[in-house]
Design an enzyme around this catalytic site. Structure first.
Site, short mmCIF file in Angstrom:
data_model
loop_
_atom_site.label_atom_id
_atom_site.label_comp_id
_atom_site.label_asym_id
_atom_site.label_seq_id
_atom_site.Cartn_x
_atom_site.Cartn_y
_atom_site.Cartn_z
N HIS A 32 -21.21 -45.75 11.46
CA HIS A 32 -22.39 -44.89 11.50
C HIS A 32 -23.12 -45.04 12.84
CE1 HIS A 32 -22.16 -45.73 6.99
NE2 HIS A 32 -22.13 -44.41 7.01
N VAL A 172 -14.25 -46.08 13.79
CA VAL A 172 -14.48 -47.48 14.16
C VAL A 172 -13.80 -48.36 13.12
CG1 VAL A 172 -16.25 -49.25 14.55
CG2 VAL A 172 -16.68 -46.87 15.23
P1 AMP Z 1 -21.03 -41.68 4.88
O1 AMP Z 1 -22.30 -42.47 4.91
O2 AMP Z 1 -19.87 -42.43 4.34
O3 AMP Z 1 -21.23 -40.32 4.24
O4 AMP Z 1 -20.67 -41.38 6.38
C1 AMP Z 1 -21.58 -40.74 7.24
C2 AMP Z 1 -20.87 -40.35 8.51
O5 AMP Z 1 -20.35 -41.52 9.14
C3 AMP Z 1 -19.68 -39.42 8.24
O6 AMP Z 1 -19.65 -38.42 9.25
C4 AMP Z 1 -18.52 -40.36 8.33
O7 AMP Z 1 -17.32 -39.73 8.71
C5 AMP Z 1 -18.98 -41.32 9.41
N1 AMP Z 1 -18.23 -42.58 9.33
C6 AMP Z 1 -18.03 -43.35 8.23
N2 AMP Z 1 -17.24 -44.41 8.51
C7 AMP Z 1 -16.91 -44.30 9.83
C8 AMP Z 1 -16.11 -45.08 10.72
N3 AMP Z 1 -15.47 -46.18 10.32
N4 AMP Z 1 -16.01 -44.67 12.00
C9 AMP Z 1 -16.63 -43.54 12.42
N5 AMP Z 1 -17.41 -42.77 11.62
C10 AMP Z 1 -17.55 -43.13 10.34
#
Ligand code: AMP
Length: 276
Positions: A32, A172
């Site tokens: 994030h 990441v």
């Molecule tokens: P979430 O809180 O899981 O809904 O994720 C919020 C945003 O963070 C989304 O756009 C996800 O794709 C991104 N995200 C989650 N995990 C990762 C990661 N490991 N690397 C890059 N972006 C991420």
């Protein structure tokens, strides 16, 4: 950093800012924060939302137990230089009588995650459309970690003329290759050790592709690795077109390996560009 919880406060805090926006469900990790950092570099004003969106969880999924720690999250975001945190309650975004939905249709949402999580993308596009209308960003940042989600959001933004730039940010990973995810905290220590098998499968497919193997050979190499993860039940592993996510039989530039499956306590997904 200012934190607001209501739509009215949000509107007041935004007044005519050029906004870079990062929507999240919280329980933040370095994935994030990579989105936030990119938004910070490219925009004078950065808004992050934290909202565990009930609409995108199916019955029997983990909405109730999804990890939450808004105080820690707020501290991390303040340190990362975020200007505004939007932290609404569900009743703020879905008041009584709410009955409008935004839905991308067709194969892009029907395959892969769409097939295993019916209604999931409808929940995602509905809440993201609402957040775009509220925050009115110039740019919005999404992780490649959720590759199909990124493709679906791009489709929605183009189809409905949202007039903003969707920026995809590379995944990441932990040192052993496991993609960072808020859900990784569910993993038992033993399954945490096994969990980088998804990454190893994608690497195996990529090696075959780079050595001149066919799509079928790359898929077979990935599947061999996945079958050896002891407590893992595979939902899908495929190599697909990077824009339409149509499964491939011949290589195209940017071909994407996509994988998902379950340990008993948690479902994991991952993906990688495997060609060239
Ligand atoms: P979430 O809180 O899981 O809904 O994720 C919020 C945003 O963070 C989304 O756009 C996800 O794709 C991104 N995200 C989650 N995990 C990762 C990661 N490991 N690397 C890059 N972006 C991420």
């Amino acid at each position: 950093m200012q934190t607001v919880r209501s739509v009215a406060e949000l509107e007041q805090a935004l007044s005519n800012q050029t906004v870079g926006f990062v929507p999240t469900m919280g329980y933040l990790h370095r994935g994030h924060l990579a989105l936030v950092e990119r938004a910070r570099q490219e925009n004078p004003f950065v808004v992050v939302s934290i909202f565990v969106n009930p609409l995108q969880f199916g019955p029997g999924e983990d909405f109730e137990r999804y990890p939450r720690d808004p105080e820690r999250d707020a501290k991390l975001l303040a340190e990362a230089g975020v200007d505004l945190l939007f932290l609404p309650e569900a009743s703020e975004l879905y008041p009584e009588g709410f009955s409008s939905y935004v839905e991308v249709t067709g194969p892009l949402v029907e395959r892969f995650e769409g097939a295993f999580r019916p209604g999931h993308f409808r929940g995602v596009t509905t809440v993201v459309a609402k957040l775009f209308n509220l925050v009115r960003p110039c740019r919005a940042y999404f992780g490649e970690k959720d590759y199909q989600q990124l493709a679906v959001i791009r489709r929605m933004v183009a189809d409905l003329h949202f007039g903003l730039e969707v920026v995809g940010v590379p995944t990441v990973r932990e040192a052993d290759g496991l993609a960072l995810s808020s859900r990784n905290v569910y993993l038992t220590p033993e399954h945490r050790r096994q969990a980088n098998g998804l990454y190893r499968a994608l690497l195996a497919a990529r090696s075959v592709a780079r050595a001149g193997g066919s799509v079928a050979e790359a898929e077979a190499a990935g599947l061999r690795v996945l079958r050896e993860i002891r407590d893992f039940r595979l939902d899908y592993f495929a190599i697909a077109d990077p824009k339409t996510l149509e499964p491939l039989t011949d290589w195209v530039e940017g071909a994407r390996g996509l994988v998902a499956g379950r340990f008993p306590e948690v479902r994991l997904i991952d993906n990688m560009e495997v060609y060239p």
